[in-house]
Design an enzyme around this catalytic site. Structure first.
Site, PDB file in Angstrom:
ATOM      1  N   GLU A   1       0.815  -1.211  -0.091  1.00 44.51           N
ATOM      2  CA  GLU A   1      -0.056   0.069  -0.071  1.00 44.51           C
ATOM      3  C   GLU A   1       0.853   1.320  -0.132  1.00 44.51           C
ATOM      4  O   GLU A   1       0.632   2.310  -0.514  1.00 44.51           O
ATOM      5  CB  GLU A   1      -0.825  -0.032   1.241  1.00 44.51           C
ATOM      6  CG  GLU A   1      -2.341   0.967   1.173  1.00 44.51           C
ATOM      7  CD  GLU A   1      -3.214   0.831   2.232  1.00 44.51           C
ATOM      8  OE1 GLU A   1      -4.113   0.210   1.941  1.00 44.51           O
ATOM      9  OE2 GLU A   1      -2.946   1.293   3.435  1.00 44.51           O
TER      10      GLU A   1
ATOM     11  N   HIS B   1       7.241 -26.898   2.792  1.00 44.81           N
ATOM     12  CA  HIS B   1       6.283 -28.040   2.237  1.00 44.81           C
ATOM     13  C   HIS B   1       5.323 -27.350   1.408  1.00 44.81           C
ATOM     14  O   HIS B   1       4.280 -28.176   0.927  1.00 44.81           O
ATOM     15  CB  HIS B   1       5.731 -28.781   3.199  1.00 44.81           C
ATOM     16  CG  HIS B   1       6.817 -29.477   4.163  1.00 44.81           C
ATOM     17  ND1 HIS B   1       7.391 -30.953   3.903  1.00 44.81           N
ATOM     18  CD2 HIS B   1       7.358 -28.982   5.248  1.00 44.81           C
ATOM     19  CE1 HIS B   1       8.315 -31.073   4.560  1.00 44.81           C
ATOM     20  NE2 HIS B   1       8.521 -30.245   5.688  1.00 44.81           N
TER      21      HIS B   1
ATOM     22  N   LYS C   1     -13.768   1.572  -3.787  1.00 52.80           N
ATOM     23  CA  LYS C   1     -14.892   1.932  -2.699  1.00 52.80           C
ATOM     24  C   LYS C   1     -16.079   2.716  -3.195  1.00 52.80           C
ATOM     25  O   LYS C   1     -17.190   2.610  -3.014  1.00 52.80           O
ATOM     26  CB  LYS C   1     -13.987   2.627  -1.630  1.00 52.80           C
ATOM     27  CG  LYS C   1     -13.213   1.802  -0.626  1.00 52.80           C
ATOM     28  CD  LYS C   1     -12.330   2.522   0.024  1.00 52.80           C
ATOM     29  CE  LYS C   1     -12.867   3.482   1.097  1.00 52.80           C
ATOM     30  NZ  LYS C   1     -11.690   4.245   1.874  1.00 52.80           N
TER      31      LYS C   1
END
Length: 541
Positions: free
Chosen positions: A353, A384, A504
């Site tokens: 950000e 793994h 938004k």
């Protein structure tokens, strides 16, 4: 060419890259057997081994020259002085003031902000002690046993990470949970087994209008009142971290239980402020202040240590080296401590950000790489899962390994085995295994190429003695300042986040269309229109 790539220091690094790119770490260590003893630095309780990077002394000198040419130190000093280096929002950038000692003087617009910081910290401590001791009672007279923090982004990721990291120090008879996702499943599952009579919600939103946070907060209030049946109960079961007294009061929270912070604190840098209230309740004011002291230790190291021994400077410049010259697109952060399992997710916001920007401070498009993709997982689980690609894949992925010399939970032989994996992985990534070595082990020639490890994969190793609140503070501040160094080199604003705004705005419009009783008149692109129509048609099952 932009101003940055025009600099002689940048062009010198380009020339140097072409000379060095074919050199293997095997050669660099062979040329200087004591390389591992020389290429390290220490500060604020952290030890950084950067010897397994594809650099020479000349590389480091040229990187420091680039930092000088781009004014990194001058910009750092301007930040610490409280100058308004967040130019797009006209704000100072002073998360460092949140952890300054009481007698420090840090001014914004001619006013020393440190007394106000400590006033809030003292109020937080009084509140935290009241909850922890059982003095703070819920509406029915019972002490609080459950803390639920409601926030998102910087109001969530930092407290979540730090709570998990410091769980060893937490008061174990308190249950602490975090709700961030607007998906109703998050709140439902986090409250499913809680008793409303002994549950306290901390609602963290500077404006108290953040859509996701306030949607969750209203649903949490409804959950509480469904049991306690009296609006007056809200004042004993909700507190706010906000600066909007009017909205806080409207919600039903007593403004005496509102903890504020300042516009010179960015969300992703705010966990040292009242945003960390849930953490302070969990671990206690003393441990919280120890964490702040660790942040301050690293702040002072960053501010005063010479560039060649300055941990944030070294890590930041190494990131520029790989991203802009080798073309590396990501950074893997690999903490070998289960308490730090959420640290990579926290760093994703901090780094991506901050430095996920495509224009300079002057508004010009960049013609170079900026922030990396940051990802990772706690060791040894990652070994793994994705280490295969790091070892033998086609992408260059620099890695940060983080480990501790002492464990908080002695369980022989676990910790030695854990740390053996840290050292083994960095060795394997650096030096690999040649075809000749594989064949010498008796592997069949047709299988041998599959068993070759190219090596030459760069890593940093960060070691500390023990994961304490102070160590955690220093570690977080190290990455904060690393991000700052890179943003300064790239001439971008690391302290705004306009990239989150467009979605938004569109979501608000679409939410209205989804909730419309009649068929809405959709004016999006054909794909978005089709998705909205399909969702509306099928959401009832």
């Amino acid at each position: 060419m932009s101003r940055l790539t025009d600099l002689p220091a940048w062009q010198a690094l380009e020339d140097h890259y072409y000379e060095l790119q074919g050199t293997h770490l095997r050669e660099l260590f062979a040329a200087d057997p004591e390389r591992g003893e020389k290429m390290n630095a220490e500060g604020a309780g952290l030890y950084l081994d950067y010897s397994k990077h594809r650099v020479t002394d000349e590389t480091l000198r040229l990187l420091r020259e680039l930092a000088q040419a781009t004014g990194v130190e001058a910009r750092r000093d301007a930040m610490f002085r409280g100058e308004k280096i967040n130019v797009t929002e006209g704000r100072a950038v002073l998360h460092t003031a949140l952890r300054a000692p009481r007698d420090a003087v840090i001014e914004v617009d001619g006013k020393n902000v440190v007394p106000e910081v400590h006033e809030v910290l003292d109020r937080m401590a009084t509140f935290a002690d009241a909850v922890r001791s059982g003095e703070w009672l819920g509406y029915t007279g019972k002490p609080i046993k459950n803390i639920v923090n409601i926030g998102i982004g910087g109001s969530d990721l930092g407290p979540v990470m730090a709570y998990e990291a410091l769980k060893h120090y937490a008061q174990r008879d308190l249950t602490v949970r975090f709700v961030s996702n607007v998906d109703g499943t998050d709140l439902t599952e986090k409250t499913r087994d809680l008793d409303p009579e002994v549950t306290l919600f901390i609602v963290s939103s500077k404006t108290f209008t953040t859509q996701e946070t306030m949607t969750n907060a209203r649903s949490a209030r409804k959950w509480l009142l469904g049991s306690l049946k009296d609006d007056a109960a809200v004042t004993r079961h909700f507190v706010a971290v906000s600066t909007n007294a009017e909205e806080v009061q409207k919600f039903g929270i007593d403004t005496a239980n509102m903890f504020g912070f300042w516009d010179w604190v960015g969300g992703r840098y705010s966990m040292d402020s009242a945003i960390g209230l849930s953490l302070m309740v969990a671990v206690g004011p003393e441990h919280f202040r120890e964490m702040l002291a660790g942040f301050h230790d690293m702040d002072e190291h960053f501010r005063t240590a010479p560039a060649e021994q300055n941990l944030p400077m070294l890590m930041g410049l190494l990131g520029v080296w790989y991203g802009d010259f080798f073309g590396a697109e990501s950074l893997a952060v690999l903490p070998y401590d289960q308490y730090l399992a959420s640290f990579p997710a926290y760093l994703q916001q901090l780094d991506m950000e901050s430095n996920g920007k495509h224009v300079t401070l002057g508004g010009e498009p960049v013609d170079y790489q900026t922030g990396p993709i940051v990802w990772g997982q706690a060791g040894t689980n990652g070994q793994h899962a994705f280490y295969q690609l790091i070892h033998q894949g086609t992408k260059l992925i620099p890695c940060d390994f983080i480990g501790f010399c002492q464990t908080l939970n002695p369980l022989p032989p676990h910790h030695d085995l854990l740390m053996a994996n840290v050292f083994a992985q960095t060795e394997a990534l650096a030096f690999g295994k040649t075809l000749e070595q594989v064949l010498a082990d008796g592997v069949a020639p047709e299988v041998a190429p599959h068993r070759v490890f190219e090596g030459n994969r760069p890593t940093s190793t960060i070691l500390a003695d023990r994961l304490t609140p102070r160590t955690l503070g220093a570690l977080i501040a190290l990455y904060e300042h690393k991000v700052f160094v890179q943003g300064a080199v790239w001439d971008i604003n690391s302290f705004d986040q306009w990239g989150v705004e467009l979605g938004k705005v569109l979501a608000k419009k679409i939410d209205g269309e989804l909730q419309s009783e009649g068929e809405p008149e959709l004016q999006h692109d054909s794909s978005t229109n089709a998705l909205i129509r399909r969702y509306r048609a099928r959401r009832q099952g």
